[in-house]
Structures are given as C-alpha cells and as structure tokens.
Write an enzyme that holds these catalytic residues in place. Structure first.
Site: not given
Length: 197
Positions: A34-41, A108
């Site tokens: 997902g985009l940077s800032g989407s909440g992945k981490t 990715s």
C-alpha cells in the site's frame, strides 16, 4: 541471472514441516502492500502483538529497517527497487522455511514484483494484504513528511507522486484504512488469518 552450475541445494534432516510442528503452527509470508502512510507497519505491529499473545512465532520485516541494513547499498531507481523486493522476498522465504510467520511491510508498488515473491514460495504460503488508503488521506497523514518532500522535488521516484502504484488485482484481503480504525483493520485481518495458521 544464470545460476552457478556448481551450486547444489543441500538436504537437511530438520525440514520445514518439522519446524512448523515444533512451533505448533503454519508459517506464512503476510505481505502488506500500500501507499506510504496507509498503515502497513502500524497494522503489522498490532497484528504481531496479537499473534505473539497466541503463541505464534513471528517477525516483522519493514522497508525502513531493511534499507538501513541488508539493502543499504540500494537507491530508489526502478532497478534498485526491484532488487530491494527480490532480496526481501528471499529473506521472507527463509523465515517461512524456518517455521515462522513473517510480516513484511513494503510499499512494493509493482504487481510483477509482488508476483515474484509469491512465486518463491508454495501456493498457500503467501498472503497479500492490500492496505487501501486514498492518496489524499495518506498525504494528510504524511507521518514522515515524505509526500511534501516529494512534491517539493526533494525525493525522486516517490510512489503516488512521481512513480505509479499498481493496485493488487486479487489480494487475499483488503483493509480499508480510510474507513476503518487500525484496531478494526487488525481484528479483520486476524479473523481472516487465524484459520490459516
């Protein structure tokens, strides 16, 4: 890249299946894209806490941490980004072979690179989690100030601004972080995963 003809795959007595039996659960790659800032981490961190409390052996591989160590020789050109994903895929595969659930949080952006990693492991060992959040919302959050820097021209090839993001066509699960809280998304994901681990 052609493989060296002098390399052979060793056969070890302790197999992936034996390691899984020791851990008491299956091993998987849970691949957050997902985009940077989407909440992945953030979601991976919350999920790992839940899995750990259930006795499931886990490890998080995060884009920022990997680029500070294993991949610190790579830049952000398309070629380097592809190599970044290839290397992390190989590391994630080792975790699966070790019997551990590995949570991988990388933007990715390209479908071909995500497929490359999926194809490294067995069919049921790769779970693609699309953390869907609008570009506008990610820009509002911008926890690292990256979007603003990209718009100012300080960061080249930044996903969502000057480089594309290819939305997954058939992810195993989609988490809508624009519409649901981190806690809700984590619970949705855990409910999906618990029958697979």
């Amino acid at each position: 890249m052609e493989k060296d003809k002098n390399l052979y795959s060793p056969i070890f007595k302790v197999t992936k299946e034996k390691r899984r039996a020791l851990h008491g659960h299956n091993s998987k790659i849970i691949w957050f894209t997902g985009l940077s800032g989407s909440g992945k981490t953030t979601i991976a961190n919350e999920l790992e806490d839940i899995l750990h409390s259930k006795g499931i052996s886990t490890f998080i591989l995060d884009g920022d941490n990997i680029r500070q160590g294993l991949n610190n020789d790579l830049g952000f050109s398309q070629e380097d980004r592809k190599e970044n994903i290839r290397r992390i895929g190989e590391v994630a595969k080792l975790f699966v072979d070790s019997g551990i659930v590995v949570l991988v949080t990388f933007i990715s952006p390209f479908a071909s690179e995500r497929k490359l990693v999926r194809d490294m492991v067995e069919k049921d060992e790769f779970i693609e989690v699309y953390v869907n959040c609008s570009l506008e919302e990610c820009e509002k959050r911008d926890p690292k100030g990256l979007y603003q820097r990209a718009k100012n021209g300080e960061i080249k090839e930044f996903t969502g601004i000057s480089s594309p993001y290819e939305v997954p066509e058939n992810p195993e699960i989609i988490l809508e972080t624009s519409n649901y809280s981190i806690k809700e998304c984590t619970e949705i994901l855990y409910d999906y995963l618990k029958r697979l681990l």
